[in-house]
Design a protein around this motif. Sequence first.
Motif, PDB file in Angstrom:
ATOM      1  N   MET A 172      -3.546   0.334   7.334  1.00  0.00           N
ATOM      2  CA  MET A 172      -3.795   0.532   6.130  1.00  0.00           C
ATOM      3  C   MET A 172      -3.426   1.555   5.388  1.00  0.00           C
ATOM      4  N   TRP A 173      -4.535   2.475   5.437  1.00  0.00           N
ATOM      5  CA  TRP A 173      -4.529   4.428   4.673  1.00  0.00           C
ATOM      6  C   TRP A 173      -4.007   4.513   5.635  1.00  0.00           C
ATOM      7  N   GLY A 232      -0.686   3.767   3.152  1.00  0.00           N
ATOM      8  CA  GLY A 232      -1.382   4.920   2.002  1.00  0.00           C
ATOM      9  C   GLY A 232      -0.784   6.220   1.862  1.00  0.00           C
ATOM     10  N   VAL A 266      -7.208   2.708  -1.023  1.00  0.00           N
ATOM     11  CA  VAL A 266      -6.764   2.842  -0.045  1.00  0.00           C
ATOM     12  C   VAL A 266      -7.881   2.597   1.267  1.00  0.00           C
ATOM     13  N   ALA A 294       0.842   3.181  -3.280  1.00  0.00           N
ATOM     14  CA  ALA A 294       0.555   5.049  -3.485  1.00  0.00           C
ATOM     15  C   ALA A 294       2.204   6.194  -3.781  1.00  0.00           C
ATOM     16  N   VAL A 348       0.255  -1.314  -0.017  1.00  0.00           N
ATOM     17  CA  VAL A 348       0.243   0.020   0.087  1.00  0.00           C
ATOM     18  C   VAL A 348       0.822   1.701  -0.144  1.00  0.00           C
TER      19      VAL A 348
END
Length: 166
Positions: free
Chosen positions: A116-117, A120, A92, A56, A52
């Motif tokens: 995970m966010w 990103g 994401v 990004a 991720v």
Amino acid sequence: MEQILADFYPRTEVPYPVILARMVGAILLGAVIGAEREYRAHAAGLRTHILVALSACVFAILALESVHMEGLADEQVRIDPLRVIEAVTAGVAFLAAGMIVFSRGQVKGLTTGAGMWLAGAVGLAVGLGYWFVGFFATLACFIVLFIVGKIEAPDDASKAKKNADR
């Protein structure tokens, strides 16, 4: 043959060693974020968070470079790098939402999805050259996941025991 080789290394605004450093940085910072999830054996662990952050970062680098591409310099072509940030955020978030499960009256995967966010966001920050933002966000994440997680651990253990007794 010379033209083909030149196509592999087009002229860039950001030098290739810096691009490589940003990608390696995103990999390392994504690994720090994913390490705790891996340690706790969650589905989205080390590899997921690395991918991720790296993806990004790549999108951010491509957004920066696309603004300076020769073929896209025409006034009729409008390139907005902010759209890349929005697209990465939405993409994401979609992946993170897939990690969240409501089961037996409990929400699971919310912290993994948030991690995970953040991975990103860290990848975007590093890809855009905002190393300090990426490092500080990763440090803050590390503190939240490991240190705050340790504080919450006894509470989580008692909840798990109560649920097992039911």
